[in-house]
Motif scaffolding. Structure first.
Motif, PDB file in Angstrom:
ATOM      1  N   ASN A 133      14.184  66.573  30.216  1.00  0.00           N
ATOM      2  CA  ASN A 133      15.881  65.983  29.309  1.00  0.00           C
ATOM      3  C   ASN A 133      16.177  65.020  30.578  1.00  0.00           C
ATOM      4  O   ASN A 133      17.462  64.843  29.645  1.00  0.00           O
ATOM      5  CB  ASN A 133      16.022  67.441  28.827  1.00  0.00           C
ATOM      6  CG  ASN A 133      14.906  68.415  27.799  1.00  0.00           C
ATOM      7  OD1 ASN A 133      14.775  67.840  26.661  1.00  0.00           O
ATOM      8  ND2 ASN A 133      14.663  68.933  28.334  1.00  0.00           N
ATOM      9  N   TRP A 155      20.810  67.740  25.901  1.00  0.00           N
ATOM     10  CA  TRP A 155      20.273  68.788  25.832  1.00  0.00           C
ATOM     11  C   TRP A 155      20.848  69.577  24.147  1.00  0.00           C
ATOM     12  O   TRP A 155      21.871  68.587  23.558  1.00  0.00           O
ATOM     13  CB  TRP A 155      21.478  70.527  26.348  1.00  0.00           C
ATOM     14  CG  TRP A 155      22.756  70.197  26.904  1.00  0.00           C
ATOM     15  CD1 TRP A 155      23.435  69.113  27.295  1.00  0.00           C
ATOM     16  CD2 TRP A 155      23.651  70.706  25.316  1.00  0.00           C
ATOM     17  NE1 TRP A 155      24.071  69.516  27.103  1.00  0.00           N
ATOM     18  CE2 TRP A 155      24.986  70.171  26.070  1.00  0.00           C
ATOM     19  CE3 TRP A 155      23.767  71.396  24.457  1.00  0.00           C
ATOM     20  CZ2 TRP A 155      26.429  70.696  25.057  1.00  0.00           C
ATOM     21  CZ3 TRP A 155      24.605  72.119  23.818  1.00  0.00           C
ATOM     22  CH2 TRP A 155      26.184  71.345  24.385  1.00  0.00           C
ATOM     23  N   GLU A 180      19.966  71.097  19.743  1.00  0.00           N
ATOM     24  CA  GLU A 180      19.176  71.155  18.931  1.00  0.00           C
ATOM     25  C   GLU A 180      19.153  70.752  17.714  1.00  0.00           C
ATOM     26  O   GLU A 180      20.812  70.688  17.342  1.00  0.00           O
ATOM     27  CB  GLU A 180      18.492  72.216  18.211  1.00  0.00           C
ATOM     28  CG  GLU A 180      17.016  72.088  19.337  1.00  0.00           C
ATOM     29  CD  GLU A 180      17.696  73.291  20.463  1.00  0.00           C
ATOM     30  OE1 GLU A 180      16.869  72.839  21.844  1.00  0.00           O
ATOM     31  OE2 GLU A 180      18.483  73.838  20.873  1.00  0.00           O
ATOM     32  N   TYR A 193       4.401  75.454  23.009  1.00  0.00           N
ATOM     33  CA  TYR A 193       5.196  76.243  23.511  1.00  0.00           C
ATOM     34  C   TYR A 193       4.667  77.765  22.892  1.00  0.00           C
ATOM     35  O   TYR A 193       4.945  78.396  23.215  1.00  0.00           O
ATOM     36  CB  TYR A 193       6.899  76.300  23.420  1.00  0.00           C
ATOM     37  CG  TYR A 193       7.385  74.295  24.041  1.00  0.00           C
ATOM     38  CD1 TYR A 193       7.268  74.470  25.185  1.00  0.00           C
ATOM     39  CD2 TYR A 193       7.937  73.553  23.017  1.00  0.00           C
ATOM     40  CE1 TYR A 193       7.697  73.308  26.166  1.00  0.00           C
ATOM     41  CE2 TYR A 193       8.023  72.371  23.731  1.00  0.00           C
ATOM     42  CZ  TYR A 193       7.940  72.514  25.565  1.00  0.00           C
ATOM     43  OH  TYR A 193       8.778  71.528  25.701  1.00  0.00           O
ATOM     44  N   ARG A 221      13.982  70.418  18.690  1.00  0.00           N
ATOM     45  CA  ARG A 221      14.873  69.269  19.748  1.00  0.00           C
ATOM     46  C   ARG A 221      14.299  67.877  19.150  1.00  0.00           C
ATOM     47  O   ARG A 221      14.655  66.617  20.232  1.00  0.00           O
ATOM     48  CB  ARG A 221      13.780  69.637  20.739  1.00  0.00           C
ATOM     49  CG  ARG A 221      14.886  69.285  22.438  1.00  0.00           C
ATOM     50  CD  ARG A 221      15.654  68.828  22.465  1.00  0.00           C
ATOM     51  NE  ARG A 221      16.140  68.236  24.231  1.00  0.00           N
ATOM     52  CZ  ARG A 221      16.928  67.632  24.021  1.00  0.00           C
ATOM     53  NH1 ARG A 221      18.170  68.102  23.419  1.00  0.00           N
ATOM     54  NH2 ARG A 221      17.528  66.608  25.546  1.00  0.00           N
ATOM     55  N   VAL A 247      22.980  72.550  32.004  1.00  0.00           N
ATOM     56  CA  VAL A 247      21.650  72.558  31.751  1.00  0.00           C
ATOM     57  C   VAL A 247      20.427  73.071  32.547  1.00  0.00           C
ATOM     58  O   VAL A 247      20.795  72.850  33.422  1.00  0.00           O
ATOM     59  CB  VAL A 247      22.116  70.883  31.291  1.00  0.00           C
ATOM     60  CG1 VAL A 247      20.042  70.954  30.694  1.00  0.00           C
ATOM     61  CG2 VAL A 247      22.869  70.320  30.184  1.00  0.00           C
ATOM     62  N   ASP A 290      16.927  72.733  32.912  1.00  0.00           N
ATOM     63  CA  ASP A 290      15.317  71.987  32.763  1.00  0.00           C
ATOM     64  C   ASP A 290      14.432  72.822  32.876  1.00  0.00           C
ATOM     65  O   ASP A 290      14.097  72.778  33.867  1.00  0.00           O
ATOM     66  CB  ASP A 290      15.876  70.623  32.461  1.00  0.00           C
ATOM     67  CG  ASP A 290      15.074  70.247  31.797  1.00  0.00           C
ATOM     68  OD1 ASP A 290      14.673  70.456  30.623  1.00  0.00           O
ATOM     69  OD2 ASP A 290      15.215  68.477  32.476  1.00  0.00           O
ATOM     70  N   GLY A 312      18.083  75.687  23.302  1.00  0.00           N
ATOM     71  CA  GLY A 312      16.912  76.721  23.759  1.00  0.00           C
ATOM     72  C   GLY A 312      16.857  77.553  24.257  1.00  0.00           C
ATOM     73  O   GLY A 312      15.465  77.921  24.622  1.00  0.00           O
ATOM     74  N   THR A 345      12.909  73.552  26.115  1.00  0.00           N
ATOM     75  CA  THR A 345      13.736  72.971  25.558  1.00  0.00           C
ATOM     76  C   THR A 345      15.027  72.812  26.917  1.00  0.00           C
ATOM     77  O   THR A 345      15.643  74.311  26.902  1.00  0.00           O
ATOM     78  CB  THR A 345      14.035  72.340  24.314  1.00  0.00           C
ATOM     79  OG1 THR A 345      15.009  73.321  23.294  1.00  0.00           O
ATOM     80  CG2 THR A 345      13.124  71.899  23.518  1.00  0.00           C
ATOM     81  N   ALA A 346      15.989  71.621  27.031  1.00  0.00           N
ATOM     82  CA  ALA A 346      17.167  72.254  27.649  1.00  0.00           C
ATOM     83  C   ALA A 346      17.997  73.556  27.739  1.00  0.00           C
ATOM     84  O   ALA A 346      18.227  73.243  26.417  1.00  0.00           O
ATOM     85  CB  ALA A 346      17.630  71.033  27.966  1.00  0.00           C
ATOM     86  N   SER A 403      21.128  75.334  27.497  1.00  0.00           N
ATOM     87  CA  SER A 403      22.634  74.260  27.846  1.00  0.00           C
ATOM     88  C   SER A 403      23.731  75.713  27.874  1.00  0.00           C
ATOM     89  O   SER A 403      23.942  76.884  26.927  1.00  0.00           O
ATOM     90  CB  SER A 403      23.346  73.217  26.498  1.00  0.00           C
ATOM     91  OG  SER A 403      24.667  73.259  27.343  1.00  0.00           O
TER      92      SER A 403
END
Lengths: 357, 357, 357, 357
Positions: free
Chosen positions: B4, B15, B17, B115, B125, C26, C28, C70, C79-80, C82
């Protein structure tokens, strides 16, 4: 940063100049236990090797690769793989003339602007000779990917003469000097390129590469996207000026309804896409369809037709670039683009494994 | 690897969503001492903000950015800059329906394949909402670049209707809802997109971005090439399917003689190029000419025209994607592409300084 | 480069200043599908939280962590991630005095030398407050490692008073305010530190951390060595001045014969080491023994005993540092060192998976 | 990740095994225009070269370095520097015996656990032979740093016999076979190591390295800290088990008042520190004082005294390691540690330039 490296966990670093003693690369992160010898790499180098037809440079380089580390008793050890090719046909000559004149389309002017100093011999680091190492590393990447991933590459357009997608035949690629997947186009191109070559000019081309057998799930959202990494990889090839994934710029001309790759269940009980405008990548992640990429290669800048330029002293002059050049550098770009595709995919296969087990 | 993140020494990590509480980014490596406040960033976000015309999504987001770290008394400190935007208009609803149906052209299928689990709310995301953070970071990158580098961006083609290069007028860009640098084309597009929008369909587009004032010498040969990094940056934008530097695919159709950017001395005593097919980059390094890039944006995948798809249970169904969508997502891609150009250039400005002083 | 990041494939980036509105990080590359909520992170933050005994700073921070991205429906999405903590007890005051005087042992002088400008509020970026985010990220790393890897940490020396290795009892660690694995030493230290605190002085300390259950095979030779990464991680903790793996400096005093960790087969049929001078790492790769690391933490630089210094104007002055400080900053370093150990191990677990499947 | 690389913007990648055909390295990011030839590198390699006294391995390697790329007409070009040394004295023998027995203290067991396969010849990749390339790269790093930065290194403790800090004399270092900055200690050590060598045993040692002339301002807070990077660099040296910056573990035994490096104005009008417990680094950033680092090197694991071990088949056996070994591997570690210090500093000099101009 590593400005001469590429890749996330499978990391490729190349070094060497066109007219230095040798060129080489280090491939770091190679999984252990893979059967690997020079014999696995050489066929790919032979495919890229210059001097194989009248349509490529007449420089004679055997391009014999040596593995200097990372392999023991025929298997990769998991440590850094060092690959080296001796330069054998670097002609000794006086470069003082070239060194001063900026060849249009070459990196002469920009290297000097950046570094204040450069190696003018055969283009130095900016020579396409570096791509031999990519091809060598790409052969290792194919080993990592395994037999399940099959990579095709070819020239699908030369000098604006594109082949018909319907005529695309990957078996034809090795039957002509252009890696052209259409026998008829290859014939047309041969005539055309002969004429261009004799006139001292050059032609651009479009390369297509595809990977079949890539499972759904490789890649990452946002910045480690499979398509973003492919774009970087392909645009790093000498003379590349454009990259398309799937339908590319054509997708920008379609409506949303026409561009949608609809899905059904296949007879084998697996999801099946009815088209592949996406080029096998959705949201940066492989979809299980063939991963498809096209690369625009500009015409060779080294031509015999006089062009206006200046010298580093600011003098206005004309220049023609004698020497051994490819009239269509896109041809030998095909195995290079295939190698970059293999490297990006192997890297993402490993990245996927790191995160998703 | 940081999937990312983006950039070498100016490192951008985003970061968040679409329907989470907020989205954000960290920009690391920002030089100290730059005057910076939210007010420097907000105008760029406002330009990208949804809901400004009938041609973009009706989601209402004020997109008020907050700087949470890295600035003290109005100046950057050299430490990590944290940027945050609250999501305010994420509508609460039942996603169980969407969660099962794979929307064609979306990342639904591939995220699930990767995932085994995903956030379906508004695309999670993979939503274009993430690009707000790029725009915010791009505003900081412009500060780093300084006033000498001027970035232009616009839509130069919509649904296959391209503007005439000769008609290109950057001053026109802010006068119409398409960032179109040609007033007449903007009129044509308005009529067309109205019809498309009403039919529930969408259109693709081509974005052009240019940077003027970039000195010769930024970039690097081989893998840290300016064009390679630009290609990665642009292809990482949602819905991007193609990238061109300079003449791009058109260069592949020119002869070497026609494609050559010849040089003369300018009246000011500085080198001058007679054309810019190279797009301001030679051998991966800036030439001092405008850096020019085009990006193909596919038509929005979220359309009201029924498309065939399957569910995660393997059921064959039809899908239409209701909700708030851009009929041409390329429009709001313009400030994003400008931001990516600024980020890549600022990164390379700093990289150049690291190596060449 | 990312000067505020850490890790190879599990990448941690922190941001925030001591007296800014909030601090954050973050993370990742987190694997998808892990059960994760704020409740999994909070206990580790509570352990590090200031103001829990008279031996730590009296700053009152609830340190309530929020996960901003995330995670969806209680599971990581891949996903990242935070993470954010609001600063609530940053006292507003006039820093003009501190801003001019360079506190000995602090980064005041070097930040100014580097950036020409700095945030003096509570030490700004150089404050130990940043370590809260490490602890939060470390909690996630533990989730990635799974229950099989157990991490212990404690203070094994304070002000030169070391505990006897034979007395080491990890269960004791949570029974005293020093994370001391020896009840008797904890008593001695309490008396001593009370006296030191009242005198306005401070003490240094040595932290020990161990990971049990790490399988053989994590790490890499040469530069991605597990011990090299651990050393970097531990030395990046505020006030750290030394790192030892296994026997550390004591190993340098042993003969080769005495230092050798001999091997036998265990009763369970698995290899068994007869000692662990190596600290569980051989050639940069885990051996299956506990991974052991010690960190020297200098005494808190903020003391009430006057020290000589200069101002940014070059004036020679005396300084005492009032405010809320830890008389032994090593104490709260324990959960930080544990977190760094967890982060490095999780990163290498994933790296190992990338390369070796 | 690049597990065989090191550095942020000055990136060093090494490859090669002890008994392969050659070893090498690529140094990427070298500034252009530096005068550089093999003659600038060779003296440093000669210093590290084996077989120079009875206290180092009797392997005979001329260690002649070749520059294969990145230099043109005696100056660096700014492109990747490739360095190569042929292995000439790799004795061919049967390794099947060694290959099965895990030598205590060696990476035999962990490499096999990780890779399932390894190169046993002379330790393969885990051999200290790799460090020759670090020394070569370090010589280039010194060129980047320029004459203003002076690096000293020596052995300050052997087998627990430490030299008196007051006796430290850098001019003495080249006068004895131990790089010992104290003539009397060198005499004591010679007698002792002779005895140890004859008994088939080995000794550990402590290396000290210092850099004088580093300006204030190099480094970064938090993760790209100068001390964090130094710790990683030093701990990556074979047999290193501990790293200290400045007073190191001794700092943990001082009170805050005693550990404070007080400041006054020097007679030259510049700030002056009254002590250097910090080792020239505050908050991860250089303070302008000498940068000081100590490294604990364990005793050579290859000894002639029988030790208990197991084979890869699980058989319990005894092992003695014949061959050519250093009785105190710390000695030849001195030029390696100097090189790592030079590499880290040059990297941070460039990083600082990138961000702070």
């Amino acid at each position: 940063m590593s400005i001469n490296s590429f890749g996330h966990v499978l990391r490729f670093t190349s070094w060497g100049e066109s007219h230095g003693p040798s060129i080489g690369a280090v491939l770091d992160g190679v999984p252990p236990g893979l059967a690997l010898s020079e014999g696995d790499i050489q066929p790919f180098l032979d495919k890229r090797r210059p001097g194989q037809s009248r349509f490529t440079t007449q420089r004679q380089e055997p391009d014999q690769v040596r593995i200097l580390s990372g392999v023991y008793e025929g298997r990769t050890t998991g440590t850094a793989l060092s690959l080296l090719i001796e330069n054998t046909d670097q002609r000794s000559k006086d470069y003082s003339d070239i060194a001063k004149r900026f060849r249009p389309g070459h990196a002469d002017y920009t290297y000097l602007a950046k570094y204040g100093h450069r190696d003018p011999r055969g283009g130095g680091r900016s020579s396409a000779r570096e791509t031999a190492m990519r091809v060598a590393a790409g052969a290792v990447a194919r080993k990592i990917l395994g037999a399940g991933v099959v990579i095709h590459g070819g020239l699908v357009e030369m000098g604006g003469d594109a082949i018909d997608d319907a005529a695309l035949d990957w078996d034809e690629v090795d039957q002509n000097p252009f890696f052209c997947p259409d026998a008829k186009a290859a014939q047309r191109w041969a005539e055309r390129l002969d004429a261009v070559r004799k006139s001292g000019d050059s032609l651009g081309a479009v390369i297509a590469v595809e990977a079949h057998g890539v499972p759904a799930g490789w890649g990452a959202p946002i910045y480690g996207k499979l398509d973003s990494d492919l774009a970087a990889a392909m645009m790093s090839i000498n003379a590349a000026k454009g990259v398309e994934i799937g339908a590319g710029f054509e997708a920008a001309r379609l409506s949303g309804a026409d561009n949608a790759d609809e899905m059904r269940m296949g007879p084998d009980g697996h999801p099946r896409f009815l088209s592949n405008h996406a080029g096998g990548i959705l949201g940066g992640i492989s979809s299980g369809q063939p991963v498809c990429c096209k690369i625009a290669i500009k015409p060779t800048s080294s031509i015999l037709i006089p062009r206006q330029t200046i010298t580093s002293d600011g003098e206005e002059v004309e220049i023609i670039t004698k020497g051994r050049h490819d009239p269509c550098v896109g041809i030998r770009g095909v195995p290079v683009a295939e190698a970059m595709l293999a490297l990006v995919l192997a890297d993402h296969m490993m990245l996927h494994r790191a995160q998703c087990g």
